[in-house]
Design an enzyme around this catalytic site. Structure first.
Site, short mmCIF file in Angstrom:
data_model
loop_
_atom_site.label_atom_id
_atom_site.label_comp_id
_atom_site.label_asym_id
_atom_site.label_seq_id
_atom_site.Cartn_x
_atom_site.Cartn_y
_atom_site.Cartn_z
N HIS A 181 -4.15 -14.00 18.56
CA HIS A 181 -3.42 -15.26 18.67
C HIS A 181 -2.25 -15.31 17.71
CE1 HIS A 181 -5.12 -16.83 14.89
NE2 HIS A 181 -6.28 -16.35 15.30
N CYS A 232 -10.38 -12.22 13.81
CA CYS A 232 -9.45 -12.13 14.92
C CYS A 232 -8.27 -11.24 14.55
CB CYS A 232 -8.95 -13.52 15.31
SG CYS A 232 -10.23 -14.55 16.01
#
Length: 410
Positions: A331, A349
């Site tokens: 992201h 992440c």
């Protein structure tokens, strides 16, 4: 939950990127990892309200067996709704549910009086408060499946164009005991032809893939001939449906957690090398091949949804691409602009540099605009284990021998 982790408009520009996975998951998204690392975001974000308090959605997120008479509602106690999108997946067909935001901007209701049975609903809502701050929420629920029946919720959707790493996955509404009969009732063919084999993950999930990634341009047809097939004693299938999807160009991205880079390859050629930030030493990122499962322009990421405490709650994470069921995302990151390419600071992440609100001119926006559901993100050189094959569409981490050993039909 052990942990969650998460790899031209300006193709020639220097692409700096990535993220501090200080959070994730649409409406309930988040990054997790092998350990807990506390990051104090209070100075930057204050203490935002819980997502369910900012945007209230009913039925509740994760609800199962919702009856057709239960109301579908979205409302905000303060501010106004900016957008609401509701998608219904039923018999492998995806359709948008029409509805209207009220004149005062506080609520949304569907035009349809009743929910459809044996369906999965996905709700994406974005709200703006009186100070102009945006918040997003992403929820899902499934509706009641009549007694003595079962269905399979299918990925991908009909007529989708997907990346070469797409795996056909059926998530059954009931546990299947007669796996061979159900497996025979699911027929998958491809043009050009390729051998496609099944693999059972437990009693309620059946995935299909070829030995290697699909060739670009492949047309895949899925026939669900489950109606009246006895999946368990006295429990019969409901679906009789054929649908298809197309495999687009090849794009495979290699995230090197030690080098803080991501190489993006399109049809085998290096398209760009993008700086990234991966999981911090105590919250490392999974190694292995992960497949993009969902793409969200903006989403809320809350550490409590993935087993952490109150380390982070970011209401407007841009350019979020879901990689695992447990909350690994790739992201955009606007809150740690100096981390990509230099240091790993996320909760598992993979992050690319972005700006608040998102922009196509950032590394995260550039990558998002060039990605498809079904693209492969592979992580190497992280001090973590390989992602489990059933965590998202992780089946590419199994050898062909391992994959074919779990089919029910010999």
């Amino acid at each position: 939950m052990r942990h969650v982790h998460g790899r031209a408009r300006r193709a020639g520009a220097t692409l700096a990127a990535l993220l501090t996975c200080a959070g994730l998951l649409a409406g309930a998204a988040g990054c997790t990892s092998g350990g807990h690392r506390t990051i104090d975001l209070g100075g930057s974000f204050g203490k935002p309200a819980a997502p369910e308090d900012v945007i209230r959605i009913s039925p509740d997120d994760g609800s199962k067996g919702v009856t057709s008479r239960e109301p579908l509602r979205v409302h905000v106690p303060d501010g106004r709704l900016e957008s609401v999108r509701v998608v219904r997946s039923q018999d492998a067909q995806e359709s948008e549910v029409p509805g209207r935001i009220a004149e005062n901007g506080r609520s949304w209701e569907p035009d349809e009086a009743r929910l459809g049975l044996a369906a999965r609903y996905t709700v994406d809502a974005v709200a703006v408060d009186d100070d102009g701050h945006r918040s997003a929420r992403h929820t899902t629920f499934t509706t009641y499946v009549p007694d003595e029946r079962f269905i399979g919720y299918v990925t991908p959707e009909n007529r989708a164009t997907v990346g070469t790493g797409m795996i056909v996955s059926l998530d059954f509404s009931r546990e299947i005991q007669n796996r061979a009969a159900v497996e025979r009732a699911v027929q998958i063919t491809a043009r050009p032809a390729v051998e496609i084999r099944p693999h059972w993950f437990g009693a309620s999930r059946l995935d299909f893939r070829p030995e290697r990634y699909w060739q670009p341009g492949t047309e895949v047809t899925v026939s669900l001939k489950l109606r009246d097939v006895e999946g368990a004693p006295g429990v019969y299938g409901l679906q009789y449906k054929t649908f298809s999807f197309t495999v687009g160009r090849s794009q495979v991205s290699l995230v090197d957690a030690a080098e803080h880079t991501m190489e993006v390859r399109r049809d085998g050629e290096l398209l760009a090398t993008v700086p990234i930030t991966a999981g911090a030493p105590k919250t490392t990122t999974y190694n292995g091949k992960m497949v993009v499962m969902d793409m969200l322009e903006v989403t809320r990421m809350n550490s409590r949804t993935v087993g952490f405490g109150g380390e982070y709650d970011i209401p407007d994470v841009p350019h979020a691409m879901k990689l695992t069921n447990t909350g690994t995302f790739l992201h955009g990151n606007y809150w740690s602009p100096n981390a990509p390419g230099r240091v790993n600071v996320s909760h598992g992440c993979v992050g690319l540099r972005d700006v608040k609100g998102g922009s196509s001119d950032t590394p995260a926006g550039w990558f998002f605009d060039r990605s498809l559901i079904g693209d492969v993100i592979e992580v190497v050189n992280s001090k973590d284990t390989t992602v489990a094959a059933n965590n998202g569409l992780g089946g590419w981490n199994m050898s062909w021998k391992e994959w074919t050993a779990r089919g029910a039909v010999r």
